[in-house]
Structure formats: C-alpha cells, structure tokens
Design a protein around this motif. Structure first.
Motif, PDB file in Angstrom:
ATOM      1  N   ALA A 189       1.021  -1.299   0.153  1.00  0.00           N
ATOM      2  CA  ALA A 189       0.086   0.036   0.055  1.00  0.00           C
ATOM      3  C   ALA A 189       0.810   1.277  -0.005  1.00  0.00           C
ATOM      4  O   ALA A 189       0.640   2.272  -0.579  1.00  0.00           O
ATOM      5  N   GLN A 190       1.928   1.447   0.698  1.00  0.00           N
ATOM      6  CA  GLN A 190       2.820   2.494   0.926  1.00  0.00           C
ATOM      7  C   GLN A 190       3.954   2.627  -0.140  1.00  0.00           C
ATOM      8  O   GLN A 190       4.557   3.584  -0.280  1.00  0.00           O
ATOM      9  N   VAL A 191       3.720   1.581  -1.001  1.00  0.00           N
ATOM     10  CA  VAL A 191       4.752   1.937  -2.379  1.00  0.00           C
ATOM     11  C   VAL A 191       3.895   2.411  -3.514  1.00  0.00           C
ATOM     12  O   VAL A 191       3.073   2.060  -3.964  1.00  0.00           O
ATOM     13  N   LYS A 192       4.562   3.770  -3.877  1.00  0.00           N
ATOM     14  CA  LYS A 192       3.864   4.461  -4.960  1.00  0.00           C
ATOM     15  C   LYS A 192       4.347   4.124  -6.416  1.00  0.00           C
ATOM     16  O   LYS A 192       3.661   4.415  -7.334  1.00  0.00           O
TER      17      LYS A 192
ATOM     18  N   SER B 213       5.873   6.184   0.667  1.00  0.00           N
ATOM     19  CA  SER B 213       5.167   7.185   1.477  1.00  0.00           C
ATOM     20  C   SER B 213       5.999   7.310   2.843  1.00  0.00           C
ATOM     21  O   SER B 213       6.456   6.287   3.226  1.00  0.00           O
ATOM     22  N   ALA B 214       5.981   8.564   3.461  1.00  0.00           N
ATOM     23  CA  ALA B 214       6.589   8.532   4.838  1.00  0.00           C
ATOM     24  C   ALA B 214       5.772   7.749   5.867  1.00  0.00           C
ATOM     25  O   ALA B 214       6.624   7.381   6.867  1.00  0.00           O
ATOM     26  N   ALA B 215       4.626   7.512   5.931  1.00  0.00           N
ATOM     27  CA  ALA B 215       3.737   7.017   6.800  1.00  0.00           C
ATOM     28  C   ALA B 215       4.113   5.494   7.119  1.00  0.00           C
ATOM     29  O   ALA B 215       4.587   4.819   5.960  1.00  0.00           O
TER      30      ALA B 215
ATOM     31  N   GLU C   2       7.399  -0.784   8.817  1.00  0.00           N
ATOM     32  CA  GLU C   2       6.322  -1.824   8.481  1.00  0.00           C
ATOM     33  C   GLU C   2       6.502  -2.009   6.697  1.00  0.00           C
ATOM     34  O   GLU C   2       6.637  -3.298   6.422  1.00  0.00           O
ATOM     35  N   THR C   3       6.674  -0.983   6.096  1.00  0.00           N
ATOM     36  CA  THR C   3       6.912  -1.129   4.745  1.00  0.00           C
ATOM     37  C   THR C   3       8.328  -1.714   4.355  1.00  0.00           C
ATOM     38  O   THR C   3       8.221  -2.757   3.588  1.00  0.00           O
TER      39      THR C   3
ATOM     40  N   ALA D 219      10.024  -9.058   3.251  1.00  0.00           N
ATOM     41  CA  ALA D 219       9.492 -10.516   3.151  1.00  0.00           C
ATOM     42  C   ALA D 219       9.355 -10.858   1.672  1.00  0.00           C
ATOM     43  O   ALA D 219       9.311 -12.051   1.148  1.00  0.00           O
ATOM     44  N   VAL D 220       8.957  -9.772   0.766  1.00  0.00           N
ATOM     45  CA  VAL D 220       8.835 -10.156  -0.681  1.00  0.00           C
ATOM     46  C   VAL D 220      10.197 -11.005  -1.334  1.00  0.00           C
ATOM     47  O   VAL D 220      10.276 -11.872  -1.933  1.00  0.00           O
TER      48      VAL D 220
END
Length: 811
Positions: A489-492, A642-644, A648-649, A655-656
């Motif tokens: 989700a946080q990867v743009k 994203s910085a948020a 966790e990102t 893991a990937v």
C-alpha cells in the motif's frame, strides 16, 4: 628564587580572580582549539606514513592519452607489470597487487550468518611491504597458500564472536572450496588508504588469465624499491618492460609513473581508482592558520588585559624597585605569572580536549586520542606550545612594565606612547579581520551546502528507497519482486535499473557513434539500464518521443537520451535514429563489444537533463537503455514510498525479496541520504570553520574588553570632567565606543577581499554554485560590528555611569 616567583605569582593570580578568570578562559579556549585542530592535522599529515619502509614504497599510476588528446590517470595496472618488474629489475625488492572483485556473500563454514563484504584478493607481499599488525598468524606466509584469507579483528568478532579465528574456515558464494583463516589483522588505522575486512590469497585465482595481463588497469600495484634506487630511472625501466610486452594494437599513449606512498593522500586529485579518502593540503594550511591565529589571539588578550589592569599594580612594582628589585627580577616575576597562568590553562585545555574528543571524532570521522599511548610528537609539541604561549603572553609585560621609573609608578601615571597604542589597535584589527574572514567562510559554505542539498536535480530524490540486487535468484525473479513491491500500500512506484543517480560504484561509460557520420566520431557517454517505470518513479520529465514499453521485446534495442547527449549527437527529434555502441568502460579502459554482436540501437525519446553525479560535476551526456541489454545487468530496485509507517513497509519489502532468495540479506538505503555523502567532507569543514569563527570572535571580544578596560581607566578623569560639565551617559558611551568600532570597520575592509578570494577559489570545485553576493559580506561585517559594539558598550556604560566625584577626588 624560582620558588619565590611561583609563590608570588600564585598570590597575584588568586588576588585578581576576575582578571585571572578572563585570562584562563581565553588561553584555555585558545589551547583547546589549537590542540584539537593539531590532532586532526597530525592525523592527516601522517596518513600512510607509519610504515617502516614508507620512504621507499611507491604506487604505480598509469597516464593515458587517447588519439583525440583526452588524458586520464588511473591508479591501476596489469598483473604482469608488477610481476615482471619484481622478476627483472633488481631495484624492485618486493611488490604487492590488490584487486577488488565486487562484493561477495560470506559466512562461517559452520553457520548460516551471512555477510556482504568487498571481495579483495592480494599477492603475498601485502603483509611484507606494509606494517599492518597481525594479531594471529605469520605475515610472511599468510597469503601464500591457495584458499587462504586474512580477516580484521572486527570481522573476526562479527563472524566468529571472537578474535581467536586462526584455523577457522569461511565459505564464499563465488567459490565451492572454503577459505582457511591464516591471519587475524588488527583493524586498519583511519589514516590508512586501506580499509577492507577480508583479504583473499591471489594464488587461488592464478588460472584466471593473469599471466598474460600487461594491459588492464585492474590491479592496485605498490612496489618496494631499494633505498638507493632512483624512482625515475626505475619507472623508465618499467615502461620499457611494458612496451616490450604490451599488445601493439592499443592506440592510446600510455606511460607508468611511480608515486611515493607519502604523497598519495594529498596528491590523488584526478587519479581514478584511488583507495580510501583523499586529503587537501589547502585545508591543512587553512586549519593550521586557524589554530595558530586563535592561539595567538589568546596570547594577545593576555597582554592586553595585563596592560589594562597594570595601573592597579603600579605602587606594588614601585615599592619592589625602591627596595632593590632589579629589572631582571621583575621580568622573571611577570614571566612566572604568565607561565603559571598558561599551565593552569593547559591543564584545563587538556581536560576539555579529553571531554570533546568523542564529539570531535564523531563529525570528523577520525579516531583521534590524547593519552599515554599518544604519539610522543604530540606531547612534545604540547610542551613546546606551552612554553611559546607562556613566553608570548608574558614577554611584553616583562619588557615594558619592568623598565618603568619608580617615581612614575608611585604617581600612577603610566606612560603609554603612540607606538604601544598603535600596536594594540593593529592587533585588534587583525583579530577582527580573522574573525570576519571566518564568518564569511562559514556563511558561504553553509549556503553552498544548502544550495546543493535543495537544488532541482531534474528528479525527485526524497522518499526513494533503493534495494540492492545481490544474487542471480533475485535478478532472475526481478519482475515478480517488482510486481509484489508494487502491491504494498505505501509503495507508489517501483523500477529496476543497473545504477541509480548518485551512484557510489563505478558508473559505466560507452562510446557512441552515428552511422550517418563519415568518418564515424566517437562520443563518450554514461550508460544506464532502466525499465519502463524508471521515469515515472524518479519523476524525470520526458521531453520528446516516447518511453519504453513494458514487456516489449523490440525495445531491447531502443534507447532514450538526455538533453546533453541528444545535443552532442545533433538529434533534435527522436525518430528511430540508429546509433551504435562499439565499446564499454567499467572504470579503467574501453573494451570493444564482441565483433559478431554489434550493439545497434534506435533513439526513441529525449528526457530532461537530470543530475546523476555530485553537483561538483557538470551535466554529462547519458544513454538510457532498456534494462535487457548486453552492456549492464540490473543491480537495484528503487521504490517511491510514502513516509507513513516506513518500518512496516520495509519489513513487507524484505519478506517479498526473501520469498525469492532466503540466503541473501535485504540491503537498502534512502537515496537522499546517499546524496548527502557527496558533501560529507564539506560539512566537516563547515563545522570546523564555524567553530573557528566562534572561537576567534569570542577571543576577539576578550581582546576588545581588555582594550575598553584600559581606555576607560586611562580616561577616568576625562570622563569625570565631561560629566561634571553636563555630558550625558549616551555621549560618553559613544565617545568610548567609536574608536573601537573604527578598528572593526578597518578589519572588515581588510577581511572582505581576502574572504572573497578564498571562497571564490573554493566554489570553483562545484559545477553548480552560489554567487558571492555583497549581502554575505555585509552580513558578516554587521555581525562583527554588533559583537564588538556589545562587548565595548558593557565597559563603556560602566565607565559612563560611574560617580565623577570619585574620579576627580585625587586632583
């Protein structure tokens, strides 16, 4: 007599606590800054000089000139250059060859703990020529056997949990046979050009084609010459030897020279492949001047304050002279006071140095120390400095005050001639000229570093997470990994590339020719392999044409050009023009592409210029090829995140990657942090300039305070008369302050051209730089004036508000 002088000096120091406090603080600050900078300079000038045979060790450097006249210098030669020189030239006593073969996946043979380390191999001469200490093992034999390796004590602890690693084995992903640890090396000192953790034996790879290598620049080569040998004669013989064995089809003009080991650190500008950090003699001179000036200013202040408060001791000295004290006795007394004050200041300075060294080491990236194990030359220098400071501080009072007539002293009318006033004014001008130069330097360095940190690079470098590709499995599964990264989700956005802007490894170059030119002209350009997501992920603007198409096999022969490359090739509109890449360069020389597989490509797009190197370098032409190309494999993923919830990102991305390859570490960094490393040395210098400016200003203020005190005491009765006749406090303050402010203005006039020249020269190192506007100098001068005004006003106001009756009572 000596004991009596010390006892009297102590009584005088104790009786004048405020006077002593100011003097001790000034001298302590001066000595502390001097010692810190002296330790830094000593570490720099002793770079690589701790080897017993340092005077006879030389590095081989190749000077190469192309038929077009382009000159390059490379710190590397072919394998046989050193081997042939050692075998055929009696002047060459020993030789060492080192080569870096990229990074390797290493681990203890009985463990799954994996580490990434640079894979260095060396000939046995490394521990025979250089005096690096082995904690375990025999330096004469440690690198002679196949599949042997020496490790540093840091690496031994990391891999085995102990430095007792002799006889243990290490497995490496590029070799099926484990390597035996034959030596544990004490960690390299910071002031050495060598800094690797593992060194593998060269004999392991003797069948790798080295025996015919006279032409490459792959090997860092050092020779130990006989003490009586002439290096120029030896280099001439080496060139003759190489010319007799080198391939005749090489069109470049090549010549080898011997560079003394002691000169490598400060004289490697423009030499490609230099190991370790390089230094700047210019900065050594600048820092030396800062240290000397700060200490000299402290000595001047002692003299000023001693003279300013001398009137309080006039009757004491008069009595001493009346009862028979000789001029020599009084001079010795004043010198004893100066030396005692200096000794107290030195003790305090050594304490401060001890406390400040961890922080000083932190930002200078040194391992400086001051203790029983410190080089004796540091302690000898400290003792000499104490004697010089004590002598400089006390010499003027000893010569001037000891010669005054007793009758004059009893009347408290101490003559101060024009010469002494001029001397003090000159010294204050010099103090503030130095201070203002330092302020200008600090402002310019700060603004330049801020400029290069915030300049539009042609791409957006913030929030870009770069992940290393460290194995064949990851490279083969790159498309899967990229798609999985994109689902987070946080990867743009995610892209793969062979290198990244701000690359810390070698950025490959290629030769480019156009088929429609006769004869075909070679253009040297940088080369980057990218996919269709590179431009949007890095936010690089496509000016003309099109981007690569995802999954297109045809685009494996397509390229994009940056504006500079397009202009150099004369291409204004990309319309499938055919260009050819006949040769590639990965750090030393151009190697031709296979004759049976010419690399011809079509120009399909032009992108806006973007900076892919330090802003010290101008924009250069670049070819962006599709990532499936015959020149360079992909080496990195880059994700815009994203910085948020960053941690966790990163965990999800790790893991990937480990779903594809569990054996290799997940290595990553943020691109903006990597760019900051380009200017790390400049930031260190900025800090030292700032510290020097602050100390120079502080000590200069003490000097002004001393002069203001002196002037106020000399004009006490004049001020009293003026006040009786109606002068206001404001007019008295202006009267006492204006003379000193004139000195600061004169200092600024002297400082500005010096500062402009020095900083103009420094800015020439940057292709992109700020302008030296008048505002910088006005601000520096204003800061100097405000500081001086504040310092002088304190004493001026004190004199102005004093009761005039007290000052006139004795008339």
């Amino acid at each position: 007599m000596f004991k009596n002088h010390i006892k009297t000096a102590w009584r005088h120091i104790w009786r004048n606590k405020i006077f002593t406090f100011i003097n001790v603080v000034g001298l302590s600050v001066g000595l502390t800054s001097f010692l810190l900078i002296a330790l830094y300079i000593f570490d720099e000038v002793t770079f690589d000089r701790f080897h017993q045979n340092a005077n006879n060790i030389y590095r081989l450097v190749e000077h190469r000139t192309t038929p077009e006249g382009k000159e390059t210098k490379i710190a590397g030669t072919g394998y046989q250059v050193s081997a042939g020189a050692q075998a055929n030239l009696p002047e060459v006593k020993n030789a060492v060859r080192l080569v870096a073969l990229g990074r390797a996946n290493v681990a203890p043979s009985n463990s799954t703990n994996i580490f990434y380390e640079d894979f260095w191999i060396s000939s046995p001469g490394f521990l025979q020529i250089f005096d690096f200490k082995l904690l375990q093992g025999n330096g004469q034999t440690a690198l002679k056997a196949p599949h042997s390796v020496i490790v540093t004590e840091e690496m031994a602890r990391k891999m085995f949990g102990t430095t007792n690693a002799l006889g243990k084995s290490i497995k490496v992903d590029r070799e099926p046979t484990p390597f035996l640890v034959t030596g544990v090396l004490k960690n390299f000192p910071v002031n050495s050009q060598f800094s690797f953790n593992l060194l593998f034996s060269e004999v392991t790879y003797q069948d790798a084609g080295f025996n015919t290598d006279w032409d490459s620049n792959n090997f860092y080569t050092y020779l130990l010459l006989d003490a009586k040998a002439n290096p120029q004669v030896v280099s001439g013989k080496i060139n003759q030897l190489v010319a007799a064995n080198r391939k005749p089809d090489n069109q470049d003009k090549r010549q080898l020279t011997l560079q003394p080991l002691k000169e490598v650190h400060f004289n490697s500008e423009g030499i490609e492949g230099t190991l370790g950090k390089t230094g700047s003699l210019t900065y050594i001179y600048v820092f030396s001047l800062i240290a000397v000036f700060v200490l000299l200013l402290a000595c001047i202040n002692y003299t000023n304050l001693t003279t300013a408060l001398f009137s309080k001791r006039a009757k004491e000295i008069g009595v001493r002279k009346m009862i028979g004290a000789s001029r020599k006795t009084l001079a010795n007394q004043f010198l004893a006071e100066a030396f005692l004050t200096t000794f107290i200041s030195l003790v305090l300075a050594l304490t401060l140095v001890k406390l400040l060294l961890p922080y000083f080491n932190g930002f200078t990236e040194k391992q400086l120390s001051l203790g029983p194990g410190t080089d004796y030359r540091i302690w000898l220098g400290t003792a000499i400095i104490m004697l010089l400071v004590g002598g400089l501080s006390g010499i003027y009072p000893a010569l001037f005050q000891s010669r005054l007539n007793p009758l004059v002293l009893f009347k408290s009318k101490i003559p101060v001639g024009n010469d002494s006033i001029s001397l003090r004014q000159f010294l204050v001008v010099m103090q503030f000229a130095v201070s203002i130069v330092m302020i200008v330097a600090t402002l310019v360095v700060y603004r330049q570093i801020k400029y290069v940190s915030t300049k539009d690079m042609g791409f957006t470098k913030s929030q870009l997470l770069v992940v290393d590709i460290n194995s064949g499995k990851v490279r083969q599964g790159a498309e899967t990994i990229k798609n999985e990264f994109a689902k987070i989700a946080q990867v743009k956005g995610v892209t793969v590339s062979s290198r990244v802007p701000g690359e810390w490894k070698n950025l490959p170059k290629v030769k480019v020719t156009q088929n429609n030119t006769a004869p075909a002209a070679d253009h040297e350009m940088f080369f980057l392999g990218v996919d269709d997501k590179f431009l949007p992920t890095y936010e690089i603007e496509l000016l003309k044409g099109r981007n690569f198409r995802a999954g297109s096999l045809a685009d494996s022969s397509a390229v994009l050009l940056n504006q500079t490359a397009a202009h150099e090739l004369g291409i204004t509109e990309p319309s499938g023009q055919i260009i050819q890449i006949p040769a590639t360069n990965f750090g030393s020389s151009f190697d031709p592409m296979p004759a049976d597989k010419p690399y011809r490509v079509r120009v399909v797009g032009i992108v806006k210029d973007f900076n892919f190197q330090s802003l010290r370098e101008p924009l250069a032409p670049m070819v962006l090829a599709f990532h499936k190309n015959p020149v360079h494999n992909i080496d990195y993923f880059t994700a815009r995140v994203s910085a948020a919830n960053m941690s966790e990102t990163i965990k999800q991305m790790e893991a990937v990657l480990h779903n594809i390859d569990q054996e290799h570490l997940f290595e990553y960094h943020f691109l903006d942090s990597q760019w900051d490393l380009f200017y790390r040395e400049d930031k260190i210098r900025e800090t030292i300039f700032l510290m020097g400016a602050a100390l120079a200003i502080f000590i200069g203020c003490l000097g002004l305070f001393g002069l203001a005190t002196f002037a106020a005491e000399q004009r006490t009765k004049e001020i009293g008369i003026r006040k009786v006749l109606g002068a206001s406090i404001q007019s008295v303050v202006i009267m006492l302050s204006k003379d000193f402010l004139k000195l600061v203005f004169i200092a600024a006039i002297i400082a500005f051209p010096v500062a402009w020249y020095a900083m103009h020269q420094w800015l020439q190192d940057f292709a992109y730089r700020i302008n030296l506007s008048w505002g910088i100098f006005a601000l520096a001068g204003g800061i100097g004036v405000l500081i001086a005004l504040f310092t002088v006003s304190f004493q001026a106001i004190r004199a102005a508000v004093a009761n005039p009756v007290k000052s006139l009572r004795s008339e």
